[in-house]
Scaffold this motif. Sequence first.
Motif, PDB file in Angstrom:
ATOM      1  N   LEU A  37      17.808  35.040  -8.468  1.00 22.66           N
ATOM      2  CA  LEU A  37      17.396  34.514  -7.167  1.00 22.66           C
ATOM      3  C   LEU A  37      15.900  34.223  -7.178  1.00 22.66           C
ATOM      4  CD1 LEU A  37      19.288  36.873  -4.678  1.00 22.66           C
ATOM      5  CD2 LEU A  37      19.662  34.411  -4.957  1.00 22.66           C
ATOM      6  N   PRO A  38      15.493  33.017  -6.753  1.00 19.34           N
ATOM      7  CA  PRO A  38      14.063  32.711  -6.726  1.00 19.34           C
ATOM      8  C   PRO A  38      13.380  33.394  -5.544  1.00 19.34           C
ATOM      9  CG  PRO A  38      15.317  30.876  -5.849  1.00 19.34           C
ATOM     10  CD  PRO A  38      16.328  31.873  -6.359  1.00 19.34           C
ATOM     11  N   GLU A  39      12.063  33.341  -5.539  1.00 16.99           N
ATOM     12  CA  GLU A  39      11.303  33.929  -4.430  1.00 16.99           C
ATOM     13  C   GLU A  39      11.658  33.265  -3.106  1.00 16.99           C
ATOM     14  OE1 GLU A  39       9.129  36.495  -4.156  1.00 16.99           O
ATOM     15  OE2 GLU A  39       9.727  37.038  -6.186  1.00 16.99           O
ATOM     16  N   GLY A  40      11.931  31.982  -3.148  1.00 13.47           N
ATOM     17  CA  GLY A  40      12.271  31.262  -1.927  1.00 13.47           C
ATOM     18  C   GLY A  40      11.083  30.536  -1.342  1.00 13.47           C
ATOM     19  N   ARG A  44      11.350  25.004   3.023  1.00 16.91           N
ATOM     20  CA  ARG A  44      12.729  24.545   2.822  1.00 16.91           C
ATOM     21  C   ARG A  44      13.705  25.439   3.586  1.00 16.91           C
ATOM     22  NH1 ARG A  44      11.326  24.049  -2.866  1.00 16.91           N
ATOM     23  NH2 ARG A  44      12.527  25.967  -3.218  1.00 16.91           N
ATOM     24  N   GLY A  45      13.358  26.706   3.689  1.00 12.64           N
ATOM     25  CA  GLY A  45      14.220  27.638   4.406  1.00 12.64           C
ATOM     26  C   GLY A  45      14.356  27.311   5.875  1.00 12.64           C
ATOM     27  N   GLU A  46      13.351  26.677   6.457  1.00  7.87           N
ATOM     28  CA  GLU A  46      13.452  26.306   7.869  1.00  7.87           C
ATOM     29  C   GLU A  46      14.574  25.294   8.085  1.00  7.87           C
ATOM     30  OE1 GLU A  46      10.768  24.817  11.683  1.00  7.87           O
ATOM     31  OE2 GLU A  46       9.877  24.827   9.676  1.00  7.87           O
ATOM     32  N   THR A  47      14.763  24.389   7.128  1.00  9.56           N
ATOM     33  CA  THR A  47      15.877  23.447   7.229  1.00  9.56           C
ATOM     34  C   THR A  47      17.200  24.193   7.270  1.00  9.56           C
ATOM     35  OG1 THR A  47      14.691  21.668   6.090  1.00  9.56           O
ATOM     36  CG2 THR A  47      17.106  21.571   6.044  1.00  9.56           C
ATOM     37  N   MET A  48      17.367  25.194   6.400  1.00 10.75           N
ATOM     38  CA  MET A  48      18.598  25.980   6.397  1.00 10.75           C
ATOM     39  C   MET A  48      18.745  26.768   7.700  1.00 10.75           C
ATOM     40  SD  MET A  48      20.296  25.387   3.644  1.00 10.75           S
ATOM     41  CE  MET A  48      19.760  23.667   3.817  1.00 10.75           C
ATOM     42  N   PHE A  49      17.631  27.201   8.263  1.00 10.16           N
ATOM     43  CA  PHE A  49      17.664  27.957   9.517  1.00 10.16           C
ATOM     44  C   PHE A  49      18.268  27.121  10.637  1.00 10.16           C
ATOM     45  CE2 PHE A  49      15.665  29.134  13.559  1.00 10.16           C
ATOM     46  CZ  PHE A  49      15.908  30.499  13.615  1.00 10.16           C
ATOM     47  N   TRP A  50      17.808  25.888  10.767  1.00  9.95           N
ATOM     48  CA  TRP A  50      18.324  25.043  11.840  1.00  9.95           C
ATOM     49  C   TRP A  50      19.715  24.522  11.520  1.00  9.95           C
ATOM     50  CZ3 TRP A  50      16.038  26.273  15.942  1.00  9.95           C
ATOM     51  CH2 TRP A  50      14.659  26.515  15.973  1.00  9.95           C
ATOM     52  N   ALA A  51      19.964  24.204  10.269  1.00 11.67           N
ATOM     53  CA  ALA A  51      21.306  23.754   9.884  1.00 11.67           C
ATOM     54  C   ALA A  51      22.328  24.853  10.140  1.00 11.67           C
ATOM     55  CB  ALA A  51      21.333  23.348   8.416  1.00 11.67           C
ATOM     56  N   VAL A 137      19.799  30.113   0.003  1.00 16.43           N
ATOM     57  CA  VAL A 137      19.835  31.434   0.642  1.00 16.43           C
ATOM     58  C   VAL A 137      18.481  32.119   0.479  1.00 16.43           C
ATOM     59  CG1 VAL A 137      20.890  33.722   0.562  1.00 16.43           C
ATOM     60  CG2 VAL A 137      22.327  31.682   0.361  1.00 16.43           C
ATOM     61  N   ALA A 138      17.897  32.015  -0.699  1.00 15.00           N
ATOM     62  CA  ALA A 138      16.574  32.604  -0.938  1.00 15.00           C
ATOM     63  C   ALA A 138      15.515  31.923  -0.074  1.00 15.00           C
ATOM     64  CB  ALA A 138      16.211  32.484  -2.412  1.00 15.00           C
ATOM     65  N   ASP A 139      15.633  30.608   0.100  1.00 16.53           N
ATOM     66  CA  ASP A 139      14.690  29.883   0.955  1.00 16.53           C
ATOM     67  C   ASP A 139      14.821  30.336   2.405  1.00 16.53           C
ATOM     68  OD1 ASP A 139      13.799  28.427  -1.229  1.00 16.53           O
ATOM     69  OD2 ASP A 139      14.993  26.639  -0.759  1.00 16.53           O
ATOM     70  N   LEU A 140      16.050  30.491   2.877  1.00 10.22           N
ATOM     71  CA  LEU A 140      16.266  30.960   4.244  1.00 10.22           C
ATOM     72  C   LEU A 140      15.679  32.353   4.423  1.00 10.22           C
ATOM     73  CD1 LEU A 140      17.490  30.778   7.059  1.00 10.22           C
ATOM     74  CD2 LEU A 140      19.695  31.500   6.081  1.00 10.22           C
ATOM     75  N   LYS A 145      11.507  35.860   7.000  1.00 12.77           N
ATOM     76  CA  LYS A 145      10.432  36.854   6.901  1.00 12.77           C
ATOM     77  C   LYS A 145       9.156  36.407   7.605  1.00 12.77           C
ATOM     78  CE  LYS A 145      10.519  37.391   2.407  1.00 12.77           C
ATOM     79  NZ  LYS A 145      10.177  37.949   1.068  1.00 12.77           N
ATOM     80  N   THR A 146       9.035  35.114   7.936  1.00 11.68           N
ATOM     81  CA  THR A 146       7.847  34.628   8.648  1.00 11.68           C
ATOM     82  C   THR A 146       7.977  34.762  10.161  1.00 11.68           C
ATOM     83  OG1 THR A 146       8.585  32.315   8.929  1.00 11.68           O
ATOM     84  CG2 THR A 146       7.566  32.903   6.818  1.00 11.68           C
ATOM     85  N   LEU A 147       9.159  35.137  10.647  1.00 11.18           N
ATOM     86  CA  LEU A 147       9.413  35.148  12.091  1.00 11.18           C
ATOM     87  C   LEU A 147       8.977  36.479  12.718  1.00 11.18           C
ATOM     88  CD1 LEU A 147      12.917  33.401  12.165  1.00 11.18           C
ATOM     89  CD2 LEU A 147      10.620  32.389  12.302  1.00 11.18           C
ATOM     90  N   PRO A 148       8.839  36.505  14.045  1.00  6.91           N
ATOM     91  CA  PRO A 148       8.379  37.737  14.703  1.00  6.91           C
ATOM     92  C   PRO A 148       9.373  38.883  14.553  1.00  6.91           C
ATOM     93  CG  PRO A 148       8.227  35.838  16.190  1.00  6.91           C
ATOM     94  CD  PRO A 148       9.017  35.392  15.008  1.00  6.91           C
ATOM     95  N   ALA A 149       8.846  40.084  14.341  1.00  8.98           N
ATOM     96  CA  ALA A 149       9.686  41.281  14.353  1.00  8.98           C
ATOM     97  C   ALA A 149      10.024  41.625  15.796  1.00  8.98           C
ATOM     98  CB  ALA A 149       8.970  42.440  13.681  1.00  8.98           C
TER      99      ALA A 149
END
Length: 306
Positions: A37-40, A44-51, A137-140, A145-149
């Motif tokens: 699994l890559p670091e991510g 690109r993960g934001e695209t997966m988040f909205w999709a 999945v790694a990108d997502l 991890k950038t979002l608020p806790a």
Amino acid sequence: MLRKLATIAVLAAIAGGLAFYVLTMPRTLPEATLAALPEGDAARGETMFWAGGCASCHAADKAEGDDRLKLGGGHVLKSGFGDFVAPNISPDRNDGIGAWSRGDFANAMLRGVSPAGAHLYPAFPYTSYTRMKPRDVADLWAFLKTLPAVEGRAPGHRLGFPFTVRRGLGLWKLLYLDPAPVIDLQTDDPQLLRGQYLVEGPGHCGECHTPRDVAGGLIQAKWLSGAPNPDGEGRVPNITGGKGGIGDWSQADIAYYLESGFTPAFDSVGGSMVEVQENMAKLTAEDRDAIAAYLKAVPAVDATGQ
């Protein structure tokens, strides 16, 4: 004779118990897959988040603006098996998934297994997410991890017996957890393949638009042909070209609907599809076009139960 029959019955019960234990074991990803699994990439993960519509279930109901990025859970998903409550998936280490590893997240997304090694309920649509690429999945994960806790745990599910026995989901997964594409498009057209990936994988469109059998599995022969609304109001529409579907919509009509929320008849999106359309509007025009191309290519199935 009776003693022999009793012995056979006991041995059969033991054998059955062992078979059940083996067949229902949670199966995680191979170590080689986890190690690769890559670091991510969060962008690109934001695209997966909205999709994937993560905010639609895991943000507070009716959240708007930046509040849609606060994934404290609590949204209730009604079903014939009981009420499922979306959990906190914010980066909070105590109440969310901040203490998870990248591998933990991948096992949840692709195999429906928690970090504790328990089956997750398929109200979390891992039966679709299992078709995602590990890189996505790694990108997502990197984006989440950038979002608020967000502090606070969501309430537990409200289920009755036997659905409280998670171990039985192992048998359910043997029937319904399959990473293979639903539709054999027999094409190498990159736009069609991208649309298929988004719809059948992260977009999990079939989870709402496809009818289910008595065990709650999707009836793939009726893929995207519409289904009862779990909330009990009306039906989730047929989005194939069959009777009662969107056969008279062009590819451009579908793409515009996903962008704007307006149908070719100048009606506007309504119900639970409002949030889905808002998510789709955050994708690129190319991805919306790809989704539209795929929907025009899926086999037409007539709507039933109208």
